[in-house]
Design an enzyme around this catalytic site. Structure first.
Site, PDB file in Angstrom:
ATOM      1  N   HIS A   1      -2.988   6.765   4.118  1.00  0.00           N
ATOM      2  CA  HIS A   1      -2.060   5.792   4.372  1.00  0.00           C
ATOM      3  C   HIS A   1      -0.546   6.545   4.187  1.00  0.00           C
ATOM      4  O   HIS A   1       0.398   5.484   3.650  1.00  0.00           O
ATOM      5  CB  HIS A   1      -2.116   4.440   3.710  1.00  0.00           C
TER       6      HIS A   1
ATOM      7  N   CYS B   1       0.770  -1.263   0.099  1.00  0.00           N
ATOM      8  CA  CYS B   1       0.009  -0.093  -0.026  1.00  0.00           C
ATOM      9  C   CYS B   1       0.951   1.168  -0.060  1.00  0.00           C
ATOM     10  O   CYS B   1       0.688   2.004  -0.940  1.00  0.00           O
ATOM     11  CB  CYS B   1      -0.913   0.004   1.190  1.00  0.00           C
TER      12      CYS B   1
END
Length: 595
Positions: free
Chosen positions: A138, A77
């Site tokens: 994130h 990610c």
């Protein structure tokens, strides 16, 4: 006289019409970018899945352009999203890790996307766009103190942010276990128990008069036990409070978040943003919390698919995308809106549950998956562009492209001609519109953390796409197709096997990477490896030149290439923790009666 008046009136109408159509033609396009979390390329109908229903995603492909070799810059990610946002390999922004930790683990850490980096949102914002990120970020929040928001989406070009500054993970749902440094948690927990037992034993020995124990030693052991317990218990046992939060811009509005209503809230925010900005150019990055675990249990989709809870979640994703498309179309924006659909990387094939079956994605015929370096299953993702009237419906592009290409593509369409930094992506519009047949990506570099794992080469005048693996992760148990013992693969030390010469495949003839080429099976074997070696040298020179160039400008710029993934930047710090209320008593709930 009457004819002169009519002629004059007709002239005025023609001029007015020309002005109106001129304004309409001059208006810059809107952008709706949709990214799913951990979606496998084999999960989608238009990419070959005939058992999960994805009619809305399939519709985007049938009405637009489908890319069959769309590649993420990393199989995890944080580095993949950093590369997507900046158009640059994550190594350039310091968001590639050197050890076991490859993604940001705490909102209370200081690592994140540096203020010296430029995102496509920032470029569009400077060109008059209203920009929004709805969903997952994130890429960090704070640097030095709570509330400085140095890594926050608002500081990186997003005028409006609603969603998860971290990500959705198992700790967000009680009883689902922990995803964050589980081994460290176990070690600290055992150490705390051992210290407690040792301290209790010494107290008993002293009380019984069996041994003279200094009171100072007992006090020191008590303090040490409390310290170890605090280091373990406070950051790890309250992860749901620390990491599972929702922010609106820079305000924490829910802590911990209620997972059950999250999909509806994200969808409503995305639709509202489109409606609110229908009359001027906008960028919406709709970054879904699906389909990362824990999986949702939305009643309307529960038990409806043929693939358990994962299939239910995937069909919910498709429904949400249908709602976004419906919103764009109902407002008459379709012909002036570029819609894009993708995943941040491949599916997590090791994530399975004895009760619910497979909880991670399916990567089709491609080997490997999430966190597996350069294996195709972890980096080849769906890529669909839809723009009625501009892009030919049903077109398929079978050329190497990258998530990093979005940055230069959006910059081009926004008519942003300002000079920029070193970019690793290319403008996709000539390829999407059929004006050229070949991708500008002759070479692509695949990283596992900071380590160059593999390189692909698409030679001119041939359909072949050669890929050389310099090392590969060690699957476990032996003979398996993933790292099932550890649940996720690592890319350093004893966790990998180095190859000299590299493992070489031709993806055009062997997309599953099952038949390594040899000098006996590939006449150009030596030339291919030589060309790839030269490309690696040239690529590494750009990394060195980038660092030297930035260091010569200012101290702040020099810091931009420093790793954001070191242990001291990743670990939780109380003074950096986002909080609603008075720290450490953080807690609030968003009013969701309207959902």
């Amino acid at each position: 006289m009457r004819s002169l008046l009519l002629a004059h009136l007709l002239t005025l109408l023609l001029v007015a019409r020309r002005d109106v159509t001129g304004e309409k033609a001059a208006r810059k396009p809107n952008f709706v970018l949709i990214m799913v979390d951990d979606l496998g390329i084999g999960d989608v109908g238009c990419y070959g899945n005939n058992t999960v229903r994805t009619p809305n995603i399939d519709r985007l492909a049938s009405e637009g352009v489908k890319l069959t070799q769309h590649i993420a810059a990393a199989p995890l990610c944080t580095p993949s999203r950093a590369a997507f946002m900046t158009g640059r390999y994550a190594l350039r922004s310091g968001l590639a890790g050197a050890g076991s930790v490859q993604v940001l683990l705490f909102l209370g850490g200081s690592g994140g996307l540096s203020s010296t980096e430029t995102t496509f949102a920032k470029r569009l914002q400077l060109n008059g766009y209203t920009t929004s990120l709805i969903g997952k970020w994130h890429l960090g929040v704070n640097c030095e103190k709570r509330g400085d928001h140095c890594h926050h989406p608002n500081q990186h070009g997003f005028s409006y942010f609603y969603g998860l500054p971290f990500t959705l993970f198992n700790d967000c749902v009680p009883g689902k276990g922990s995803d964050v440094m589980a081994g460290v948690q176990d070690t600290l927990g055992h150490l705390t128990v051992m210290l407690g037992v040792g301290l209790l034993s010494l107290v008993c020995v002293r009380v019984c008069g069996l041994l003279e124990v200094s009171p100072r030693l007992l006090v020191a052991l008590v303090l040490l036990s409390i310290l170890v317990a605090a280091v373990w218990y406070v950051p790890f046992k309250h992860l749901r409070t620390w990491n599972c939060i929702i922010m609106r811009n820079q305000e924490v509005i829910e802590q911990p978040m209620t997972v059950e209503t999250l999909p509806q809230r994200l969808l409503k925010e995305a639709q509202t943003f489109i409606k609110r900005n229908a009359h001027h150019p906008f960028l919406l990055f709709f970054s879904l919390a699906h389909i990362h675990t824990p999986l949702f249990k939305t009643p309307a989709f529960a038990g409806k698919s043929r693939h358990g809870r994962y299939g239910d979640n995937l069909e919910e994703v498709d429904w949400m995308i249908g709602k976004i498309t419906e919103t764009v179309d109902s407002l008459g924006l379709a012909n002036n809106t570029l819609m894009y659909f993708t995943s941040d990387h491949g599916g997590h094939i090791e994530d399975a549950d004895p009760t619910f079956g497979q909880r991670g994605g399916w990567n089709g015929i491609y080997k490997g998956g999430k966190a597996m370096g350069g294996w195709e299953g972890g980096i080849r993702v769906p890529g669909i562009f839809r723009w009625p009237g501009r892009l030919t419906a049903g077109r398929v592009v079978d050329e190497p492209t990258s998530l990093m290409d979005l940055y230069p593509t959006l910059k081009y369409l926004a008519e942003d001609a300002q000079p920029d930094r070193q970019s690793d992506g290319f403008n996709l519009m000539p390829l999407l519109e059929g004006k050229v047949e070949r991708s500008e990506h002759e070479f692509m570099f695949h990283y596992c953390g900071i380590y160059l794992n593999a390189v692909r080469w698409h030679p001119a005048g041939t359909d072949s796409v050669f890929k050389a693996h310099f090392f590969t992760p060690n699957f476990s148990p032996p003979g398996a197709g993933g790292c099932y013992d550890t649940k996720i693969c690592l890319c350093h030390g004893e966790h990998v096997t180095h190859h000299n010469p590299p493992l070489l495949y031709d993806l055009f003839r062997d997309p599953s990477e099952s038949r390594p080429l040899t000098p006996g099976t590939e006449p150009r074997y030596a030339e291919i490896l030589e060309q790839i070696a030269r490309a690696v040298e040239r690529h590494r020179e750009t990394l060195s030149n980038q660092q030297l160039s930035e260091a010569s400008h200012s101290h702040a710029d020099a810091q931009s290439v420093h790793s954001q993934m070191t242990l001291d930047r990743i670990l939780w710090r109380p003074w950096l923790q986002p909080c609603c209320g008075t720290f450490p008593f953080c807690g609030c709930k968003e009013n969701t009666t309207h959902i």
